[in-house]
Enzyme design. Structure first.
Site, short mmCIF file in Angstrom:
data_model
loop_
_atom_site.label_atom_id
_atom_site.label_comp_id
_atom_site.label_asym_id
_atom_site.label_seq_id
_atom_site.Cartn_x
_atom_site.Cartn_y
_atom_site.Cartn_z
N ARG A 237 0.85 -1.18 0.00
CA ARG A 237 0.00 0.00 0.00
C ARG A 237 0.89 1.23 0.00
O ARG A 237 1.93 1.26 0.69
CB ARG A 237 -0.92 0.02 1.24
CG ARG A 237 -2.11 -0.93 1.15
CD ARG A 237 -3.11 -0.53 0.08
NE ARG A 237 -4.26 -1.41 -0.02
CZ ARG A 237 -4.37 -2.47 -0.84
NH1 ARG A 237 -3.38 -2.78 -1.63
NH2 ARG A 237 -5.47 -3.19 -0.85
N GLU A 266 -3.32 7.82 -4.35
CA GLU A 266 -3.65 7.12 -5.60
C GLU A 266 -4.94 7.70 -6.13
O GLU A 266 -5.88 7.84 -5.35
CB GLU A 266 -3.83 5.63 -5.34
CG GLU A 266 -2.52 4.90 -5.20
CD GLU A 266 -2.66 3.40 -5.07
OE1 GLU A 266 -3.74 2.86 -5.43
OE2 GLU A 266 -1.72 2.77 -4.60
N HIS A 285 -0.98 0.62 -9.75
CA HIS A 285 -1.63 -0.38 -8.87
C HIS A 285 -2.25 -1.52 -9.69
O HIS A 285 -3.47 -1.72 -9.66
CB HIS A 285 -2.69 0.30 -7.99
CG HIS A 285 -2.99 -0.47 -6.73
ND1 HIS A 285 -3.36 0.10 -5.55
CD2 HIS A 285 -2.97 -1.81 -6.48
CE1 HIS A 285 -3.57 -0.83 -4.63
NE2 HIS A 285 -3.33 -2.01 -5.17
C1 GLV Z 1 -4.81 -5.02 -4.21
O1 GLV Z 1 -4.08 -4.13 -3.90
C2 GLV Z 1 -5.47 -5.85 -3.26
O2 GLV Z 1 -5.42 -5.56 -2.05
O3 GLV Z 1 -6.08 -6.84 -3.68
#
Ligand code: GLV
Length: 321
Positions: A237, A266, A285
């Site tokens: 994260r 983000e 991401h």
């Molecule tokens: C993606 O970042 C997830 O947590 O699945």
């Protein structure tokens, strides 16, 4: 009558078909996530919510939806959800562990290799017409094979990255809030303090959940502990890294490179200062983003949702009620 549910983004067809078989579904069919107020209004009369990590699921939302029986997140991480508030209201929260482990670990490895060997810079170099001859010192990178990998967070994904590192004959140090004897046995990974992992590794890859303890775990102080040749990879994260401190460290040569699939905030604004650095790779991401994985995640989220609507324990439940 089928239970009413709200779905905050379009799902792969197989998952959607499974969902509408069992539920009366309302879909937010837009490219961008629903604004919070909109989400509150839409969920108000629903029994189920299937959401993404871009949706803030807070106590206000839960209070505005008195019939809510289940919150099903289509992701493994769930820091966007106030799980304590859900637990206090007796609402199970589901997530999608396991099915995205390999895709995410593959992508962390792709970032590691790309940063070590400066692949995006090399692509830009060719595109810019700079490839005029073969040069002995052109775009030199870092060795990977036989080097030391530091894994911060030795859960499912951290272990899957360690598996990949074994194929590269790497020494693997790890830090986790909990020691992982089974992983030590199976993968030969060595438990160290966070400081020792940071100081001793050529590559540091982050695989922790975002919590109060891990927020800004990588900051000016901890970056300074790393080798000047260190490369940091983040597929966990964004807020695990203090982005300002990372910028300063990359600019000043405190570490050599970073490769991030996640950022804070983000999306990262196109004029963000980190995007001005050639030694920083930023991706939007996408670590779990294979067709197969995203389909499995959506199916898992649908099954969690349906179980919750039936008052059953979710196949993958975050909270114990
Ligand atoms: C993606 O970042 C997830 O947590 O699945």
């Amino acid at each position: 009558m089928k239970p009413k549910v709200y779905v905050t983004r379009r799902l792969p067809k197989v998952a959607w078909d499974e969902l509408i078989e069992a539920c009366d579904a309302e879909l937010w069919d837009e490219e961008f996530p629903p604004p919070h107020e909109e989400l509150l209004a839409r969920v108000a009369d629903k029994e189920g919510l299937l959401c993404l990590l871009t949706d803030r699921i807070d106590a206000d939302l839960m209070d505005s939806a008195p019939n809510l029986k289940v919150i099903s997140q289509c992701a493994v991480g769930f820091d966007n959800i106030d799980v304590a508030a859900a637990t206090a209201r007796g609402v199970p929260v589901g997530h999608t562990p396991g099915v995205l482990t390999d895709a995410t670990a593959d992508f962390a490895w792709a970032l590691l290799m790309s940063a070590a060997r400066r692949v995006p810079e090399a692509v830009d170099y060719v595109r810019a017409g700079k490839w005029n001859t073969w040069g002995l010192t052109v775009l030199l990178g870092q060795r990977v094979y036989g080097m030391t990998l530091g894994v911060v967070g030795m859960g499912r994904i951290g272990q899957a990255v360690a598996e990949r590192a074994r194929g590269f004959n790497m020494r693997i140090l790890y830090y986790d809030a909990f020691r992982q004897p089974e992983a030590e046995e199976r993968l030969g990974v060595e438990y160290r303090s966070l400081e020792e992992v940071l100081a001793g590794s050529d590559f540091v890859t982050l695989h922790v959940n975002l919590t109060d303890e891990t927020r800004h775990m990588i900051n000016a102080r901890t970056l300074a502990m790393m080798k000047p040749t260190a490369i940091v990879i983040n597929t966990s994260r964004g807020p695990v890294i203090d982005m300002d401190a990372l910028y300063d460290a990359l600019k000043a040569g405190v570490i050599v490179y970073a490769a991030l699939d996640v950022t804070d905030p983000e999306p990262l604004p196109a004029d963000h200062k980190l995007l001005t650095l050639s030694n920083c790779i930023i991706n939007p991401h996408i670590a779990s983003g294979t067709i197969a994985t995203r389909t499995l995640m959506a199916q898992m989220a649908v099954r969690n949702l349906i179980a919750g609507l039936r008052g059953e324990a979710l196949p993958n439940q975050v909270n114990s009620l």
